[in-house]
Write a protein that holds these residues in place. Structure first.
Motif, PDB file in Angstrom:
ATOM      1  N   LEU A 148       0.818  -1.209   0.000  1.00 41.20           N
ATOM      2  CA  LEU A 148       0.000   0.000   0.000  1.00 41.20           C
ATOM      3  C   LEU A 148       0.853   1.261   0.000  1.00 41.20           C
ATOM      4  O   LEU A 148       0.492   2.268  -0.625  1.00 41.20           O
ATOM      5  CB  LEU A 148      -0.950  -0.019   1.194  1.00 41.20           C
ATOM      6  N   ALA A 149       1.992   1.229   0.671  1.00 44.51           N
ATOM      7  CA  ALA A 149       2.900   2.377   0.627  1.00 44.51           C
ATOM      8  C   ALA A 149       3.409   2.594  -0.794  1.00 44.51           C
ATOM      9  O   ALA A 149       3.545   3.732  -1.260  1.00 44.51           O
ATOM     10  CB  ALA A 149       4.070   2.155   1.586  1.00 44.51           C
ATOM     11  N   TRP A 150       3.681   1.495  -1.487  1.00 44.29           N
ATOM     12  CA  TRP A 150       4.104   1.597  -2.895  1.00 44.29           C
ATOM     13  C   TRP A 150       2.999   2.224  -3.735  1.00 44.29           C
ATOM     14  O   TRP A 150       3.247   3.084  -4.577  1.00 44.29           O
ATOM     15  CB  TRP A 150       4.464   0.213  -3.429  1.00 44.29           C
ATOM     16  N   MET A 151       1.779   1.787  -3.523  1.00 43.40           N
ATOM     17  CA  MET A 151       0.661   2.322  -4.296  1.00 43.40           C
ATOM     18  C   MET A 151       0.469   3.815  -4.024  1.00 43.40           C
ATOM     19  O   MET A 151       0.231   4.594  -4.947  1.00 43.40           O
ATOM     20  CB  MET A 151      -0.622   1.561  -3.954  1.00 43.40           C
ATOM     21  N   GLN A 152       0.554   4.204  -2.768  1.00 42.96           N
ATOM     22  CA  GLN A 152       0.371   5.614  -2.430  1.00 42.96           C
ATOM     23  C   GLN A 152       1.455   6.471  -3.076  1.00 42.96           C
ATOM     24  O   GLN A 152       1.200   7.583  -3.518  1.00 42.96           O
ATOM     25  CB  GLN A 152       0.387   5.795  -0.912  1.00 42.96           C
TER      26      GLN A 152
ATOM     27  N   ASN B 162       9.651  11.020   4.675  1.00 41.53           N
ATOM     28  CA  ASN B 162      10.572  10.627   3.632  1.00 41.53           C
ATOM     29  C   ASN B 162      10.890   9.137   3.730  1.00 41.53           C
ATOM     30  O   ASN B 162      10.336   8.425   4.539  1.00 41.53           O
ATOM     31  CB  ASN B 162      11.858  11.457   3.743  1.00 41.53           C
ATOM     32  N   GLY B 163      11.812   8.704   2.907  1.00 48.16           N
ATOM     33  CA  GLY B 163      12.208   7.304   2.945  1.00 48.16           C
ATOM     34  C   GLY B 163      11.517   6.485   1.881  1.00 48.16           C
ATOM     35  O   GLY B 163      10.587   6.941   1.206  1.00 48.16           O
ATOM     36  N   THR B 164      11.968   5.269   1.719  1.00 48.66           N
ATOM     37  CA  THR B 164      11.384   4.362   0.736  1.00 48.66           C
ATOM     38  C   THR B 164      10.006   3.899   1.213  1.00 48.66           C
ATOM     39  O   THR B 164       9.687   4.010   2.401  1.00 48.66           O
ATOM     40  CB  THR B 164      12.275   3.127   0.558  1.00 48.66           C
ATOM     41  N   PRO B 165       9.192   3.361   0.315  1.00 45.09           N
ATOM     42  CA  PRO B 165       7.923   2.787   0.764  1.00 45.09           C
ATOM     43  C   PRO B 165       8.124   1.719   1.843  1.00 45.09           C
ATOM     44  O   PRO B 165       7.290   1.571   2.742  1.00 45.09           O
ATOM     45  CB  PRO B 165       7.339   2.187  -0.516  1.00 45.09           C
TER      46      PRO B 165
ATOM     47  N   ALA C  18       7.512   1.941   9.735  1.00 47.03           N
ATOM     48  CA  ALA C  18       7.070   2.818  10.820  1.00 47.03           C
ATOM     49  C   ALA C  18       5.642   2.492  11.235  1.00 47.03           C
ATOM     50  O   ALA C  18       5.322   2.429  12.435  1.00 47.03           O
ATOM     51  CB  ALA C  18       7.178   4.280  10.390  1.00 47.03           C
ATOM     52  N   LEU C  19       4.776   2.237  10.266  1.00 48.41           N
ATOM     53  CA  LEU C  19       3.384   1.915  10.593  1.00 48.41           C
ATOM     54  C   LEU C  19       3.249   0.496  11.122  1.00 48.41           C
ATOM     55  O   LEU C  19       2.389   0.213  11.963  1.00 48.41           O
ATOM     56  CB  LEU C  19       2.503   2.122   9.358  1.00 48.41           C
TER      57      LEU C  19
END
Length: 229
Positions: A160-164, A210-213, A219-220
Motif C-alpha cells: 500500500l505504501a508503494w501504491m500511495q 521521507n524514505g522508501t515505501p 514505521a506503521l
C-alpha cells in the motif's frame, strides 16, 4: 520455502532474459510487476526470479522464498487454473495494478529479509507470555502462525505504501481490494489476518515522511505491533 526444484531462472531484473520460455500469464505478471522489480534493483535487493516449470494446481501464483542469502520470487502458474482467481472481482482495466501491488507485497518480504530483521519485533516490544499448560507442539505452531501473520502485515503495508507513492489516485481501489481479499479468509488460525495493520491505512495519507515505501511501511508496522497480539 528454502529449496527450489528444476527452476527456470530469469537472471536479469527487470529485463526478462528468459522471455521466450515464459507463458502468456507469466509474461503478463512480470510486465505488471516490472516497476517494482526495477525499484528493487535500484535498492540492490538480492532477488532472483524463479518460474516453476511443473504443474502446480492450487499453488499460490506468486510467492517469496529465501535460499542461500537471496530472495526468490517464485511464479507457480503452469498447470494452475486458479492462478488468477484472486483477480476474479477486479475489472480488467485494473488487474495490472493489483498485480503490481502483489509484487510490491512480495518485495516487501525480501526487504525485511535483506535488512536482517525477518521475524524481528520492534525495539522495546514485549512478547505476551506463553501459556505453560498448552502442549509444546501447539505452542510451536501458534508462534509460527504469529510470526507469519506479522510478516504478512508488514508486506501488506509495503504494497500500500508503494501504491500511495506511485499510484495515489488508485489507492482506494487497491486498499478495498486487498481488504476484501483478507476479509474473505477464515476467522481463526489465519496467517494472513492483517486487519490490525490495514486498519491504520484506510487513508493513503497515513504514509507520511521521507524514505522508501518499505521504510514508511516499517514505521506503521511498528505502530500496529502495539495491538497486534
Amino acid at each position: 520455502m528454502s529449496k527450489f526444484f528444476l527452476p527456470i531462472l530469469v537472471a536479469a531484473l527487470p529485463v526478462f532474459a528468459g522471455a521466450a520460455q515464459l507463458t502468456e500469464i507469466e509474461a503478463r505478471w512480470l510486465q505488471a510487476g516490472g516497476p517494482v522489480l526495477a525499484y528493487a534493483k535500484q535498492l540492490r535487493l538480492p532477488i532472483d526470479i524463479v518460474v516453476q516449470p511443473q504443474a502446480a494446481p492450487g499453488a499460490v501464483p506468486l510467492a517469496m522464498g529465501f535460499d542461500g542469502g537471496r530472495c526468490k520470487l517464485v511464479f507457480s502458474m503452469r498447470g494452475n487454473p486458479a492462478a488468477e482467481e484472486v483477480l476474479d472481482q477486479v475489472p480488467q482495466s485494473r488487474r495490472a495494478l493489483m498485480i503490481e501491488a502483489m509484487t510490491a507485497h512480495e518485495i516487501g518480504h525480501c526487504w525485511r529479509y535483506a535488512q536482517g530483521i525477518w521475524h524481528a519485533v520492534p525495539k522495546g516490544f514485549q512478547e505476551p507470555p506463553v501459556d505453560a499448560a498448552v502442549p509444546a507442539e501447539i505452542v510451536k505452531l501458534t508462534l509460527e502462525l504469529r510470526d507469519t501473520r506479522r510478516e504478512e502485515g508488514y508486506a501488506d503495508l509495503a504494497a500500500l505504501a508503494w501504491m500511495q507513492r506511485n499510484h495515489p489516485g488508485e489507492y482506494g481501489h487497491v486498499y478495498q481490494w486487498l481488504s476484501a481479499v483478507r476479509a474473505a479468509q477464515p476467522t481463526t488460525h489465519v496467517s494472513h489476518d492483517t486487519a490490525n495493520w490495514l486498519g491504520l491505512v484506510a487513508d493513503g495519507k497515513s504514509f507520511a515522511g521521507n524514505g522508501t515505501p518499505f521504510e514508511q511501511a516499517r514505521a506503521l508496522w511498528d505502530k500496529g505491533m502495539l495491538s497486534a497480539d
